[in-house]
Design an enzyme around this catalytic site. Sequence first.
Site, PDB file in Angstrom:
ATOM      1  N   SER A 251      47.678  41.657  34.421  1.00  0.00           N
ATOM      2  CA  SER A 251      47.963  42.769  35.115  1.00  0.00           C
ATOM      3  C   SER A 251      47.389  43.244  36.304  1.00  0.00           C
ATOM      4  O   SER A 251      47.183  43.469  36.936  1.00  0.00           O
ATOM      5  CB  SER A 251      47.153  43.952  34.140  1.00  0.00           C
ATOM      6  N   LYS A 252      46.473  41.656  36.581  1.00  0.00           N
ATOM      7  CA  LYS A 252      45.587  42.170  37.329  1.00  0.00           C
ATOM      8  C   LYS A 252      46.480  41.079  39.293  1.00  0.00           C
ATOM      9  O   LYS A 252      45.937  41.210  40.159  1.00  0.00           O
ATOM     10  CB  LYS A 252      44.705  40.498  37.177  1.00  0.00           C
ATOM     11  N   ARG A 253      47.753  41.115  39.229  1.00  0.00           N
ATOM     12  CA  ARG A 253      48.316  40.056  40.489  1.00  0.00           C
ATOM     13  C   ARG A 253      49.629  40.506  40.077  1.00  0.00           C
ATOM     14  O   ARG A 253      50.627  39.985  40.351  1.00  0.00           O
ATOM     15  CB  ARG A 253      48.138  38.413  40.666  1.00  0.00           C
TER      16      ARG A 253
END
Length: 473
Positions: A251-253
């Site tokens: 979800s961070k990238r």
Amino acid sequence: MVRVRFAPSPTGFLHIGNVRTALFNFLYAKKEGGKFILRIEDTDVERSKQEYHDALMEDLLWMGIRWDEGPEVGGAYGPYLASERFSIYQQYTNELIQQGKAYHCYVTEEEIGEMKQLARAEKRPPRFDNRGRDFTKAEIERRKAQGIRSTVRFKIENPNLEIHDLIRGKVSFNLDEMLGDFIILRQDGSPTFHLAVCVDDGLMQVTHVIRGEDHLSNTPKHILLLEAMGFKPPQYGHLSLIHGEGGEPLSKRLESVSVREFRRRGILPHALANYIALLGWSPGTNQEIFQWEELQKAFDLAQVNKHASTYDSKKLDWVNGQHLRLLSDEDFAKHALAYLKEQKVLRFDETLVHKILPVFKDNIERFDQLPERLEILRDDFAYENKSLIQTAEAKEAFQAALSLLPHLRGNGEALFDEFVNQLKPKVKVKGKSLFMPLRMALTGKKHGPELKRIFPVLGLDLVKKRLERALNA
Ligand code: GLU
């Protein structure tokens, strides 16, 4: 009949996580001869955007994932947009209230905030304590008079805290997390995700729900709600998370793992599907490369495991390279050309590009490597190593080559053989000392596809121009 659905919220672009959910549902439906439904879950009116809605359908179609029911194609269970189903959600809510299974709750946001704070201080799970169930009529009237608007909460009674998950087997839930009555209708009358998903799965007769692990804790709620509304709950299977290359949650990238981005990098849709299928599914053999039709036959939900998987861009490139090699030269050129046009990086004459493209089939992994390779079509390309073409031997060879070009008659690779056979007796150098300068003169590079293949594609006119340019370099 198996009926599965993919229910994305149009709040962002499709990425590797949600497209895997779509793919597994699609493949399962295909395998079982069932139906695959696309349902747009735009209950969050503020964050949902038409742009994402359009993009997600386009991305699915690009991947080859077609829905049997849903937006544009229609179906007997529509509408397939949650935002067009608000009156249905309202109706089910009213029935639940009438049956005493749900209630108007006048507890305020502030009270809930305090409740959570206290729970935290006392190190208890911050769940709702159901206090709104027991408000007296007078209390409710008092609150209404203050302008407090109600939500509707579903009453949790005798929760069944165990489910049989299609992928994870028996899963038990923590009683403390489960006991709070949860909101199904917000103050503004809009449904929460829980309500919409249950009404829709129920009415659309969904038999299997395959979705991300992040929804696992919602499942007991959904089963209770479905049963309360008189529906038979579907079977659930939760796919494990996909981690990023550094082990971080993906979800961070999300940008870099969106379908859009893979497309921009020149990954083939069916190579992407092949790679994504392997994130959780193991075919039980060593086979890793699956053509699209083959994948539809081979995929089996029973072989999907619950281990987390890691996104590995090098592996994806490798899988893509394998798929490129499987294409015929003609199909390769067709797809590559379409890519160059779509990405607006077609900088040379289309006919010439089309002719030369197959030459690169065996030595690229993604189409985004093509623009650089195609630089050999530039008349003024830079020489990677100029000294190679400046020796007396090289110049002598270029002269000799130029003098015999007008006499060549052959076609295709035979043209190059004819050229070499006529050239050899005319020059002192041979082998590498002949071919390296020739390659440099014709392509500007030390390495690359075989000269034998490039030569006929360039054609005699271009070869002549290149040799003349090298003579003067
Ligand atoms: N809209 C939900 C999501 O995108 C779907 C959840 C579900 O499949 O039940 O995560």
